[in-house]
Scaffold this motif. Sequence first.
Motif, PDB file in Angstrom:
ATOM      1  N   GLY A  46      -8.966   1.584  -0.875  1.00  0.00           N
ATOM      2  CA  GLY A  46      -8.796   0.504  -1.831  1.00  0.00           C
ATOM      3  C   GLY A  46      -7.413   0.500  -2.449  1.00  0.00           C
ATOM      4  O   GLY A  46      -6.786  -0.557  -2.611  1.00  0.00           O
ATOM      5  N   ALA A  47      -6.911   1.691  -2.774  1.00  0.00           N
ATOM      6  CA  ALA A  47      -5.560   1.791  -3.335  1.00  0.00           C
ATOM      7  C   ALA A  47      -4.502   1.472  -2.287  1.00  0.00           C
ATOM      8  O   ALA A  47      -3.494   0.821  -2.586  1.00  0.00           O
ATOM      9  N   PHE A  48      -4.707   1.926  -1.046  1.00  0.00           N
ATOM     10  CA  PHE A  48      -3.758   1.593   0.027  1.00  0.00           C
ATOM     11  C   PHE A  48      -3.642   0.082   0.191  1.00  0.00           C
ATOM     12  O   PHE A  48      -2.545  -0.466   0.346  1.00  0.00           O
ATOM     13  N   ALA A  49      -4.795  -0.600   0.176  1.00  0.00           N
ATOM     14  CA  ALA A  49      -4.791  -2.052   0.371  1.00  0.00           C
ATOM     15  C   ALA A  49      -3.991  -2.744  -0.721  1.00  0.00           C
ATOM     16  O   ALA A  49      -3.267  -3.712  -0.463  1.00  0.00           O
ATOM     17  N   ALA A  50      -4.097  -2.259  -1.949  1.00  0.00           N
ATOM     18  CA  ALA A  50      -3.390  -2.883  -3.068  1.00  0.00           C
ATOM     19  C   ALA A  50      -1.881  -2.749  -2.943  1.00  0.00           C
ATOM     20  O   ALA A  50      -1.138  -3.548  -3.516  1.00  0.00           O
ATOM     21  N   THR A  51      -1.420  -1.744  -2.204  1.00  0.00           N
ATOM     22  CA  THR A  51       0.022  -1.535  -2.056  1.00  0.00           C
ATOM     23  C   THR A  51       0.559  -2.058  -0.729  1.00  0.00           C
ATOM     24  O   THR A  51       1.733  -1.866  -0.418  1.00  0.00           O
ATOM     25  N   ALA A  82     -12.597  -7.961   0.068  1.00  0.00           N
ATOM     26  CA  ALA A  82     -11.184  -7.873   0.433  1.00  0.00           C
ATOM     27  C   ALA A  82     -10.973  -6.778   1.478  1.00  0.00           C
ATOM     28  O   ALA A  82     -11.594  -5.712   1.428  1.00  0.00           O
ATOM     29  N   ALA A  83     -10.124  -7.058   2.422  1.00  0.00           N
ATOM     30  CA  ALA A  83      -9.936  -6.164   3.567  1.00  0.00           C
ATOM     31  C   ALA A  83      -9.254  -4.866   3.160  1.00  0.00           C
ATOM     32  O   ALA A  83      -8.337  -4.857   2.341  1.00  0.00           O
ATOM     33  N   TRP A  84      -9.724  -3.776   3.724  1.00  0.00           N
ATOM     34  CA  TRP A  84      -9.022  -2.513   3.650  1.00  0.00           C
ATOM     35  C   TRP A  84      -7.993  -2.479   4.780  1.00  0.00           C
ATOM     36  O   TRP A  84      -8.016  -3.333   5.673  1.00  0.00           O
ATOM     37  N   PRO A  85      -7.101  -1.490   4.762  1.00  0.00           N
ATOM     38  CA  PRO A  85      -6.220  -1.326   5.932  1.00  0.00           C
ATOM     39  C   PRO A  85      -7.039  -1.059   7.193  1.00  0.00           C
ATOM     40  O   PRO A  85      -8.188  -0.608   7.128  1.00  0.00           O
ATOM     41  N   ARG A 152      -7.271  15.652  -8.730  1.00  0.00           N
ATOM     42  CA  ARG A 152      -6.885  14.343  -9.258  1.00  0.00           C
ATOM     43  C   ARG A 152      -7.794  13.267  -8.673  1.00  0.00           C
ATOM     44  O   ARG A 152      -8.338  13.419  -7.586  1.00  0.00           O
ATOM     45  N   GLU A 153      -7.967  12.182  -9.417  1.00  0.00           N
ATOM     46  CA  GLU A 153      -8.727  11.047  -8.909  1.00  0.00           C
ATOM     47  C   GLU A 153      -8.048  10.478  -7.669  1.00  0.00           C
ATOM     48  O   GLU A 153      -6.844  10.222  -7.655  1.00  0.00           O
ATOM     49  N   ALA A 154      -8.832  10.292  -6.612  1.00  0.00           N
ATOM     50  CA  ALA A 154      -8.288   9.846  -5.326  1.00  0.00           C
ATOM     51  C   ALA A 154      -7.602   8.488  -5.432  1.00  0.00           C
ATOM     52  O   ALA A 154      -6.637   8.226  -4.705  1.00  0.00           O
ATOM     53  N   THR A 155      -8.073   7.634  -6.319  1.00  0.00           N
ATOM     54  CA  THR A 155      -7.463   6.313  -6.464  1.00  0.00           C
ATOM     55  C   THR A 155      -5.984   6.424  -6.827  1.00  0.00           C
ATOM     56  O   THR A 155      -5.138   5.695  -6.286  1.00  0.00           O
ATOM     57  N   ALA A 161       0.614   7.241  -2.831  1.00  0.00           N
ATOM     58  CA  ALA A 161       0.940   7.342  -1.404  1.00  0.00           C
ATOM     59  C   ALA A 161       1.273   5.971  -0.837  1.00  0.00           C
ATOM     60  O   ALA A 161       2.200   5.816  -0.022  1.00  0.00           O
ATOM     61  N   GLY A 162       0.522   4.945  -1.254  1.00  0.00           N
ATOM     62  CA  GLY A 162       0.794   3.594  -0.775  1.00  0.00           C
ATOM     63  C   GLY A 162       2.137   3.073  -1.255  1.00  0.00           C
ATOM     64  O   GLY A 162       2.856   2.387  -0.505  1.00  0.00           O
ATOM     65  N   LEU A 163       2.508   3.371  -2.484  1.00  0.00           N
ATOM     66  CA  LEU A 163       3.806   2.951  -3.013  1.00  0.00           C
ATOM     67  C   LEU A 163       4.948   3.608  -2.231  1.00  0.00           C
ATOM     68  O   LEU A 163       5.976   2.976  -1.961  1.00  0.00           O
TER      69      LEU A 163
END
Length: 351
Positions: A46-51, A82-85, A152-155, A161-163
Amino acid sequence: MKHTSSTAALGIIANPASGRDIRRLTSRALVFPTVEKVNMIERLLGAFAATGVGRVLMMPDLVGIAAGLLRAIDGRRGQGDAAWPEVEFLEMPLTDSALDTERAVERMRAAGVAAIVVLGGDGTHRIVAGACGDTPLATLSSGTNNAFPDLREATLTGLAAGLLASGAVTPEEALVSNKRLRLRVGAREELALVEVCVTRLEHVGARAVWDPASIAEVYAAFAEPDAIGLSSIVAGVSPVGRRQPQGAWVRCAGEGCGEVGGVWAPIAPGLVVPVPIAASGVLSPDEPVSLHTLRGSVALDGEREIELDGRQAASVTLELDGPRSLDVPATLAAAIRRGALRYPAGAGGQR
């Protein structure tokens, strides 16, 4: 959000066996279940998709992590979320051993991933670090002893990592260098990220170290007071930080040495034990220190790997050029300074 790229790629290594070793039984620590590893990976995606990360390479497994994630992906598609990578499971033979991790890391490096997110303990991260070369690591704790990886929280780790992968922050802003220890036994060389522990046990056996009477020497790249594991023995005598250009060592007193002082050390979850100390010292970079114990076995980041037969010279050397890893707070702070997490009015949060 700025500077995103659908061509950005990341790798994920989730050790299917982490958090399940014998120390969990002896210390009554919480077993880290497969379902929670799948949940963590979902939060990463989810975080990867946002970046703007468009592709993720993952190591396959035999215990259900891949199967659980595939079900989650299918479920999202069915609900129109919403699509994930795109998630690609590497095609590779599985041996249910550390060799699987090494092969997966090599394939991720060859594919040019920007970083490898690792779910595991100190032992898992040691294996990945030995094969990752210049590819940086994003660390997440899911093992028994977790001195090296972040709790740490994975999000947040996924967002950082995505940034990095999408170019919103630079490697200079996001990454830090780590120390490592190089063990030499005869012609054999092995690496450790946290500590090298020499035990009086002459066989590898169950691999984990949980009996303080068996511990002869501990050499630590870093030994922080709040760490769990064998490095806590060193921290009780000579604390040393991750970024300090030195390490430390202790020699533990054995039977017949008379009354000596020592430290109470949390060598595993739920195991706070007295460890008698005979001597201690500093590890200087690039200066080999010979092992004092000639017969026994050596644990690398908490797991016994090598048997000592007394016939081969053995030494430990501290090196400052270990693997690079993602500094999550620094990465997120840099992204905020650059405005990488902002979107303009009227954009509705769309990239």
